[in-house]
Motif scaffolding. Structure first.
Motif, PDB file in Angstrom:
ATOM      1  N   LYS A  74       0.851  -1.176   0.000  1.00  0.00           N
ATOM      2  CA  LYS A  74       0.000   0.000   0.000  1.00  0.00           C
ATOM      3  C   LYS A  74       0.888   1.227   0.000  1.00  0.00           C
ATOM      4  N   LYS A  75       0.314   2.377  -0.320  1.00  0.00           N
ATOM      5  CA  LYS A  75       1.103   3.596  -0.432  1.00  0.00           C
ATOM      6  C   LYS A  75       1.035   4.401   0.860  1.00  0.00           C
ATOM      7  N   ASP A  76       2.174   5.021   1.207  1.00  0.00           N
ATOM      8  CA  ASP A  76       2.199   5.875   2.381  1.00  0.00           C
ATOM      9  C   ASP A  76       1.730   7.278   2.015  1.00  0.00           C
ATOM     10  N   GLU A  77       1.835   8.205   2.938  1.00  0.00           N
ATOM     11  CA  GLU A  77       1.331   9.563   2.712  1.00  0.00           C
ATOM     12  C   GLU A  77       2.090  10.274   1.600  1.00  0.00           C
ATOM     13  N   LYS A 131      -9.200  -4.319   4.154  1.00  0.00           N
ATOM     14  CA  LYS A 131     -10.015  -3.194   4.625  1.00  0.00           C
ATOM     15  C   LYS A 131      -9.148  -2.061   5.167  1.00  0.00           C
ATOM     16  N   ASP A 132      -7.870  -2.358   5.461  1.00  0.00           N
ATOM     17  CA  ASP A 132      -6.936  -1.339   5.939  1.00  0.00           C
ATOM     18  C   ASP A 132      -6.127  -0.726   4.809  1.00  0.00           C
ATOM     19  N   GLY A 133      -6.511  -1.051   3.581  1.00  0.00           N
ATOM     20  CA  GLY A 133      -5.853  -0.440   2.433  1.00  0.00           C
ATOM     21  C   GLY A 133      -4.785  -1.279   1.763  1.00  0.00           C
ATOM     22  N   TRP A 134      -4.535  -2.483   2.282  1.00  0.00           N
ATOM     23  CA  TRP A 134      -3.533  -3.341   1.654  1.00  0.00           C
ATOM     24  C   TRP A 134      -4.111  -3.982   0.390  1.00  0.00           C
ATOM     25  N   ILE A 135      -3.293  -4.055  -0.644  1.00  0.00           N
ATOM     26  CA  ILE A 135      -3.693  -4.741  -1.873  1.00  0.00           C
ATOM     27  C   ILE A 135      -2.717  -5.880  -2.133  1.00  0.00           C
ATOM     28  N   SER A 136      -3.172  -6.891  -2.857  1.00  0.00           N
ATOM     29  CA  SER A 136      -2.351  -8.080  -3.109  1.00  0.00           C
ATOM     30  C   SER A 136      -1.697  -7.994  -4.484  1.00  0.00           C
ATOM     31  N   ILE A 137      -0.393  -8.220  -4.525  1.00  0.00           N
ATOM     32  CA  ILE A 137       0.353  -8.198  -5.776  1.00  0.00           C
ATOM     33  C   ILE A 137       0.911  -9.597  -6.037  1.00  0.00           C
TER      34      ILE A 137
END
Length: 285
Positions: A184-187, A222-228
């Motif tokens: 996921k991307k940070d700020e 749900k916390d913004g993590w995506i699977s690659i």
């Protein structure tokens, strides 16, 4: 060697298995025997050990834990969860369930005979049941904590060969797998890949997973993590180029660490196998 007899008995076994499934799926519950060192159902010959009653469950757990050095516990599976339990076993690489009363040897029933609990088919969802199965088998045995030198002399070499074969099967599955890497991307918009400290606490090990369900247990979507989806070879490049310490598979469940030296050993084994295959093909042509 009589093919007619073989066909008749194979048909009887098939009919018996279906009759048995029809009976056991009407029970109020099953008692699954779970391994406390893997967090998964106890595996015996690719089968999950399941009891049809409580009567001898405690006795079986005691014998397996204290006499055979397997750390196990019993877990009730309610009737309404039978089909979902079967789906879970499929995802984890089990071939079926070994049904027992707790006193007698289990009767092997293929998972194909059980209904699925999924309302919708999984389309394009990556899973690694073969690797899950290989990891569960090896980790269940290696974490048993048997000192080979305490075994009778005539059994030591055989046990070493069993462990070596199970480890080789796990290494093969790791080398040829596509993993799920959470990100996921940070700020600042930079991509983050989670990692853990190695046992020495000096370096970081990349978190990878066999499938989305395993990833979601540690890094929820749900916390913004995506699977690659990421092949093993790419993971090796990522770790070596960033001077990482290796990677950890399924950190929220079975948690199999693959230190950098082991990772590169598996990569070299794969390269040698591919080179040998290439030479054989050239020879045949």
């Amino acid at each position: 060697n009589n093919q007619n007899d073989l066909a008749v008995f194979s048909n009887l076994i098939g009919l018996y298995s279906r009759m048995l499934v029809a009976k056991i799926t009407r029970l109020e519950k099953w008692v699954a025997i779970g391994s406390q060192v893997t967090g998964f159902p106890f595996e015996m010959g690719k089968m999950a050990l399941v009891l049809i009653q409580d009567k001898y469950a405690d006795e079986m757990v005691d014998v397996m834990s204290n006499q055979q050095n397997y750390k196990v516990a019993k877990n009730d599976i309610a009737h309404e969860h039978f089909s979902h339990f079967a789906d879970f076993l499929r995802r984890c690489g089990y071939a079926g369930i070994a049904i027992s009363d707790g006193k007698h040897p289990g009767v092997a029933i293929p998972l194909d005979l059980f209904f699925t609990g999924d309302n919708e088919p999984k389309v394009g969802q990556m899973e690694n049941p073969m690797m899950m199965g290989a990891m569960i088998s090896f980790m269940q045995e290696i974490r048993r904590g048997i000192d080979v030198n305490t075994l009778p002399a005539e059994d030591q070499e055989g046990y070493k060969q069993i462990l070596s074969r199970m480890q080789g099967q796990m290494f093969y599955q790791i080398a040829n797998a596509d993993f799920v890497v959470p990100t996921k991307k940070d700020e600042q918009g930079r991509e983050l890949n989670p990692s853990f400290q190695n046992p020495e606490g000096t370096e970081r090990m990349l978190a990878v997973f066999t499938d989305v369900q395993e990833m979601d247990g540690a890094f929820p979507m749900k916390d913004g993590w995506i699977s690659i989806p990421t092949p093993f070879d790419r993971i090796v490049d990522m770790i070596n180029s960033n001077n990482g310490a290796g990677f950890v598979i399924n950190s929220a469940s079975i948690s199999v660490p693959v230190p950098k030296d082991m990772m590169n050993h598996i990569a070299q084994m794969k390269a040698n196998e591919e080179e040998s295959k290439k030479k054989n093909e050239e020879t045949q042509n």
